[in-house]
Design a protein around this motif. Structure first.
Motif, PDB file in Angstrom:
ATOM      1  N   GLU A  34       0.924  -1.483   0.146  1.00 28.44           N
ATOM      2  CA  GLU A  34      -0.081  -0.088  -0.031  1.00 28.44           C
ATOM      3  C   GLU A  34       0.770   1.254   0.175  1.00 28.44           C
ATOM      4  O   GLU A  34       1.932   1.367   0.442  1.00 28.44           O
ATOM      5  N   GLU A  35       0.454   2.417  -0.576  1.00 26.49           N
ATOM      6  CA  GLU A  35       1.038   3.435  -0.735  1.00 26.49           C
ATOM      7  C   GLU A  35       1.598   4.277   0.374  1.00 26.49           C
ATOM      8  O   GLU A  35       2.333   5.055   0.367  1.00 26.49           O
ATOM      9  N   GLY A  36       0.957   3.930   1.481  1.00 32.39           N
ATOM     10  CA  GLY A  36       1.350   4.759   2.670  1.00 32.39           C
ATOM     11  C   GLY A  36       2.660   4.398   3.358  1.00 32.39           C
ATOM     12  O   GLY A  36       3.241   4.979   4.278  1.00 32.39           O
ATOM     13  N   LYS A  41       7.299   1.979  -3.079  1.00 35.76           N
ATOM     14  CA  LYS A  41       7.790   2.132  -4.420  1.00 35.76           C
ATOM     15  C   LYS A  41       9.215   1.542  -4.783  1.00 35.76           C
ATOM     16  O   LYS A  41       9.354   1.041  -5.534  1.00 35.76           O
ATOM     17  N   ARG A  42      10.101   1.703  -3.639  1.00 39.00           N
ATOM     18  CA  ARG A  42      11.275   1.318  -3.949  1.00 39.00           C
ATOM     19  C   ARG A  42      12.057   1.176  -2.459  1.00 39.00           C
ATOM     20  O   ARG A  42      11.880   1.592  -1.329  1.00 39.00           O
ATOM     21  N   ARG A  43      13.080   0.362  -2.617  1.00 40.48           N
ATOM     22  CA  ARG A  43      14.114   0.342  -1.687  1.00 40.48           C
ATOM     23  C   ARG A  43      15.151   1.420  -1.714  1.00 40.48           C
ATOM     24  O   ARG A  43      15.706   1.348  -2.785  1.00 40.48           O
ATOM     25  N   LYS A  45      18.420   3.385   0.732  1.00 37.04           N
ATOM     26  CA  LYS A  45      19.269   3.444   1.895  1.00 37.04           C
ATOM     27  C   LYS A  45      18.533   3.939   3.194  1.00 37.04           C
ATOM     28  O   LYS A  45      18.816   3.262   4.185  1.00 37.04           O
ATOM     29  N   SER A  46      17.661   4.651   3.150  1.00 36.95           N
ATOM     30  CA  SER A  46      16.963   5.328   4.015  1.00 36.95           C
ATOM     31  C   SER A  46      15.895   4.191   4.727  1.00 36.95           C
ATOM     32  O   SER A  46      15.601   4.310   5.929  1.00 36.95           O
ATOM     33  N   ASN A  47      15.305   3.458   3.685  1.00 36.71           N
ATOM     34  CA  ASN A  47      14.285   2.611   4.201  1.00 36.71           C
ATOM     35  C   ASN A  47      14.738   1.102   4.283  1.00 36.71           C
ATOM     36  O   ASN A  47      13.914   0.182   4.351  1.00 36.71           O
ATOM     37  N   GLU A  48      15.955   0.748   4.041  1.00 34.83           N
ATOM     38  CA  GLU A  48      16.619  -0.706   3.988  1.00 34.83           C
ATOM     39  C   GLU A  48      16.197  -1.496   5.267  1.00 34.83           C
ATOM     40  O   GLU A  48      15.844  -2.613   5.065  1.00 34.83           O
ATOM     41  N   SER A  49      16.252  -0.975   6.324  1.00 38.27           N
ATOM     42  CA  SER A  49      15.995  -2.015   7.614  1.00 38.27           C
ATOM     43  C   SER A  49      14.487  -2.308   7.472  1.00 38.27           C
ATOM     44  O   SER A  49      14.274  -3.367   8.170  1.00 38.27           O
ATOM     45  N   LEU A  50      13.459  -1.795   6.910  1.00 37.77           N
ATOM     46  CA  LEU A  50      12.177  -2.057   6.765  1.00 37.77           C
ATOM     47  C   LEU A  50      11.649  -3.272   6.076  1.00 37.77           C
ATOM     48  O   LEU A  50      10.978  -3.923   6.075  1.00 37.77           O
ATOM     49  N   PHE A  51      12.963  -3.443   5.176  1.00 30.80           N
ATOM     50  CA  PHE A  51      13.149  -4.800   4.369  1.00 30.80           C
ATOM     51  C   PHE A  51      13.666  -5.928   5.101  1.00 30.80           C
ATOM     52  O   PHE A  51      14.103  -6.969   4.887  1.00 30.80           O
ATOM     53  N   GLY A  52      14.172  -5.734   6.454  1.00 29.06           N
ATOM     54  CA  GLY A  52      15.070  -6.647   7.181  1.00 29.06           C
ATOM     55  C   GLY A  52      14.086  -7.544   7.972  1.00 29.06           C
ATOM     56  O   GLY A  52      13.129  -7.908   7.676  1.00 29.06           O
ATOM     57  N   GLU A  53      15.156  -8.310   8.938  1.00 29.64           N
ATOM     58  CA  GLU A  53      14.546  -9.426   9.752  1.00 29.64           C
ATOM     59  C   GLU A  53      13.489  -8.942  10.480  1.00 29.64           C
ATOM     60  O   GLU A  53      13.432  -7.834  11.004  1.00 29.64           O
ATOM     61  N   THR A  73       8.148  -6.085  10.805  1.00 27.39           N
ATOM     62  CA  THR A  73       7.307  -7.428  11.206  1.00 27.39           C
ATOM     63  C   THR A  73       7.309  -8.203   9.594  1.00 27.39           C
ATOM     64  O   THR A  73       7.897  -7.798   8.830  1.00 27.39           O
ATOM     65  N   GLY A  74       6.434  -9.425   9.795  1.00 27.26           N
ATOM     66  CA  GLY A  74       6.405  -9.934   8.436  1.00 27.26           C
ATOM     67  C   GLY A  74       7.521 -10.887   8.181  1.00 27.26           C
ATOM     68  O   GLY A  74       8.167 -11.384   8.924  1.00 27.26           O
ATOM     69  N   GLN A  75       7.990 -10.766   6.747  1.00 22.41           N
ATOM     70  CA  GLN A  75       9.065 -11.465   6.367  1.00 22.41           C
ATOM     71  C   GLN A  75      10.347 -10.659   5.785  1.00 22.41           C
ATOM     72  O   GLN A  75       9.938  -9.566   5.237  1.00 22.41           O
ATOM     73  N   LYS A  76      11.610 -11.228   5.974  1.00 23.99           N
ATOM     74  CA  LYS A  76      12.593 -10.504   5.158  1.00 23.99           C
ATOM     75  C   LYS A  76      12.417 -10.102   3.837  1.00 23.99           C
ATOM     76  O   LYS A  76      11.836 -11.057   3.017  1.00 23.99           O
ATOM     77  N   GLU A  77      12.829  -9.109   3.301  1.00 20.99           N
ATOM     78  CA  GLU A  77      12.676  -8.706   2.026  1.00 20.99           C
ATOM     79  C   GLU A  77      11.439  -8.139   1.665  1.00 20.99           C
ATOM     80  O   GLU A  77      11.117  -7.617   0.546  1.00 20.99           O
ATOM     81  N   LEU A  78      10.437  -8.144   2.379  1.00 20.24           N
ATOM     82  CA  LEU A  78       9.121  -7.596   2.340  1.00 20.24           C
ATOM     83  C   LEU A  78       9.150  -6.247   3.294  1.00 20.24           C
ATOM     84  O   LEU A  78       9.268  -6.652   4.308  1.00 20.24           O
TER      85      LEU A  78
END
Length: 188
Positions: A34-36, A41-43, A45-53, A73-78
């Motif tokens: 979702e857009e919020g 839109k993209r990964r 440097k500033s949001n990298e940890s949001l895709f983490g463990e 939360t969720g799963q790594k890479e998402l």
């Protein structure tokens, strides 16, 4: 995970080695679908940890002045996270951590905590809900302060808390005599 975190206890070891704790009374969920979400839109440097463990912190600066803290939360890479919006801290003003910027400020969390795993060893951790909050009434409503995907009911708060940053329309703040207030008995 966002509604599951409401009522949980968060602990933060301070510089003087004392432990500050509070009850999470308000959260918001974010997902890259979702857009919020910062990872929509993209990964970067500033949001990298949001895709983490799951279980690490994603911290960021909003409006150039306020830090905000998410539990990944969720799963790594998402990109999935839960924004911690408000805490109720025993023996402190009920509004001292009422809002994501105030919460981060009171817990002394900033960009240096980005990607930090939640653990006792790292000085910040979350524990399960106290038994008196296991069946507490939660309110589900729309998120606050975003312009996209703002109609999703992905914000939850503890109805009986006076530390919620903003109540949904028509939901009156409980009187002091009716409000739930955290105490050291919640640690047991």
């Amino acid at each position: 995970m966002a509604p599951e975190l409401v009522g949980c206890l968060i602990f933060k070891r301070q510089q003087d080695d004392k432990v500050l704790w509070g009850v999470i009374v308000e959260t918001e969920a974010y997902s890259q679908i979702e857009e919020g979400c910062h990872g929509y839109k993209r990964r970067s440097k500033s949001n990298e940890s949001l895709f983490g463990e799951p279980g690490i912190l994603y911290t960021y600066l909003t409006y150039g002045i306020h830090h905000c803290v998410n539990v990944v939360t969720g799963q790594k890479e998402l990109a999935n996270g839960v924004l911690l919006r408000s805490l109720a801290i025993p023996n402190e003003d009920e509004r001292i951590a009422s809002g994501p910027g105030l919460l981060a400020k009171r817990l002394s969390l900033n960009l240096s905590h980005d990607s930090l795993p939640l653990s006792i060893e790292n000085g910040i951790w979350i524990t399960c809900k106290p038994s008196n909050l296991l069946k507490a009434h939660l309110v589900s409503t729309t998120r606050i302060g975003i312009s996209k995907a703002k109609d999703l009911k992905w914000r939850w708060y503890l109805h009986s808390s006076r530390s919620v940053s903003k109540r949904s329309q028509g939901d009156r703040q409980p009187s002091i005599s009716q409000a739930w207030i955290p105490s050291t008995s919640d640690l047991l």
